[in-house]
Design an enzyme around this catalytic site. Structure first.
Site, PDB file in Angstrom:
ATOM      1  N   GLY A  46      28.899  25.090   7.296  1.00 47.88           N
ATOM      2  CA  GLY A  46      28.770  24.708   8.854  1.00 47.88           C
ATOM      3  C   GLY A  46      28.943  25.796   9.400  1.00 47.88           C
ATOM      4  N   GLN A  51      30.129  30.209  17.069  1.00 54.17           N
ATOM      5  CA  GLN A  51      30.619  31.312  16.315  1.00 54.17           C
ATOM      6  C   GLN A  51      29.707  32.710  16.305  1.00 54.17           C
ATOM      7  OE1 GLN A  51      30.944  28.201  13.108  1.00 54.17           O
ATOM      8  NE2 GLN A  51      32.665  29.794  12.260  1.00 54.17           N
ATOM      9  N   CYS A  92      37.006  28.254   7.605  1.00 58.59           N
ATOM     10  CA  CYS A  92      36.147  28.662   8.498  1.00 58.59           C
ATOM     11  C   CYS A  92      35.479  30.092   8.414  1.00 58.59           C
ATOM     12  CB  CYS A  92      36.903  28.563   9.895  1.00 58.59           C
ATOM     13  SG  CYS A  92      35.751  28.557  11.262  1.00 58.59           S
ATOM     14  N   LEU A  93      34.460  30.114   8.696  1.00 62.10           N
ATOM     15  CA  LEU A  93      33.683  31.548   8.309  1.00 62.10           C
ATOM     16  C   LEU A  93      34.052  32.577   9.458  1.00 62.10           C
ATOM     17  CD1 LEU A  93      29.928  30.591   7.761  1.00 62.10           C
ATOM     18  CD2 LEU A  93      31.712  31.435   6.116  1.00 62.10           C
ATOM     19  N   HIS A 134      34.968  19.522  12.570  1.00 56.81           N
ATOM     20  CA  HIS A 134      35.443  21.137  12.719  1.00 56.81           C
ATOM     21  C   HIS A 134      34.257  21.868  13.787  1.00 56.81           C
ATOM     22  CE1 HIS A 134      36.639  24.844  10.352  1.00 56.81           C
ATOM     23  NE2 HIS A 134      35.575  25.064  10.995  1.00 56.81           N
ATOM     24  N   GLU A 135      32.961  21.496  13.329  1.00 57.62           N
ATOM     25  CA  GLU A 135      32.025  22.334  14.164  1.00 57.62           C
ATOM     26  C   GLU A 135      31.970  21.887  15.607  1.00 57.62           C
ATOM     27  OE1 GLU A 135      30.995  24.838  12.590  1.00 57.62           O
ATOM     28  OE2 GLU A 135      31.523  24.287  10.736  1.00 57.62           O
ATOM     29  N   HIS A 138      34.703  23.906  17.332  1.00 54.60           N
ATOM     30  CA  HIS A 138      34.086  25.103  17.945  1.00 54.60           C
ATOM     31  C   HIS A 138      33.416  24.945  19.241  1.00 54.60           C
ATOM     32  CE1 HIS A 138      35.105  27.578  14.591  1.00 54.60           C
ATOM     33  NE2 HIS A 138      34.534  26.879  13.850  1.00 54.60           N
TER      34      HIS A 138
HETATM   35 NI    NI Z   1      34.656  27.159  11.609  1.00 55.52          NI
END
Ligand code: NI
Length: 167
Positions: A46, A51, A92-93, A134-135, A138
């Protein structure tokens, strides 16, 4: 299509609150395509526009094993959430190499616009429900480590600083 650079925690730009998208046009579709490419290359399941330092309400998700079930959510809203809570080890990236358990509602119903600009409703459970929440965090400027204890966050920040020094 192009890969986009991903911001890393604790970059303060990750705290920016994303604005709604007023018109689903070619520019939005290009951003979604670039975000999908960035997510698949990373690889991740995701990615939120936040991000990649674009502060608009857009997320892409693919939790399939086959990596061919891309979901795009524009202006997503959670309209229902289960009382039942589930715990999942998240990563998370934007927080490379860090994984920890986060508790969230086990099931959510989300309303969003698709790439065609049309509204849709999706009921999700399991990993997809985790990923959507989660997304969406962000988009309101929240990284998953904010759900952890202060002690854990302090340890994570120390570990990330060490990683960055080693790079
Ligand atoms: Ni993330």
């Amino acid at each position: 299509m192009a890969q986009l650079p991903i911001l890393h925690y604790p970059d303060p730009r990750l705290e920016t609150v994303a604005q709604p998208i007023l018109s689903v046009d070619d520019e939005v579709r290009r951003l979604a395509a670039d975000m999908a490419e960035t997510m698949y290359e990373a690889p991740g399941i995701g990615l939120a526009a936040t991000q990649v330092d674009v502060h608009r309400q857009l997320i892409v998700i693919d939790v399939s094993e086959s990596r061919d079930q891309l979901l795009t959510f524009i202006n997503p809203k959670i309209v229902a959430a289960s009382e039942e809570i589930a715990s999942y080890e998240e990563g998370c990236l934007s927080v490379p190499g860090i994984f920890d358990e986060v508790e969230r509602p086990a099931r959510v119903t989300v309303e969003a616009l698709g790439l065609d600009g049309k509204p849709f409703t999706l009921e999700a459970d399991g990993l997809l429900a985790v990923c959507i929440q989660h997304e969406m965090d962000h988009l309101r400027g929240v990284v998953f480590v904010e759900h952890l204890s202060r002690l854990k966050r302090t340890r994570i920040l120390a570990k990330l600083r060490k990683q960055q020094r080693a790079m």
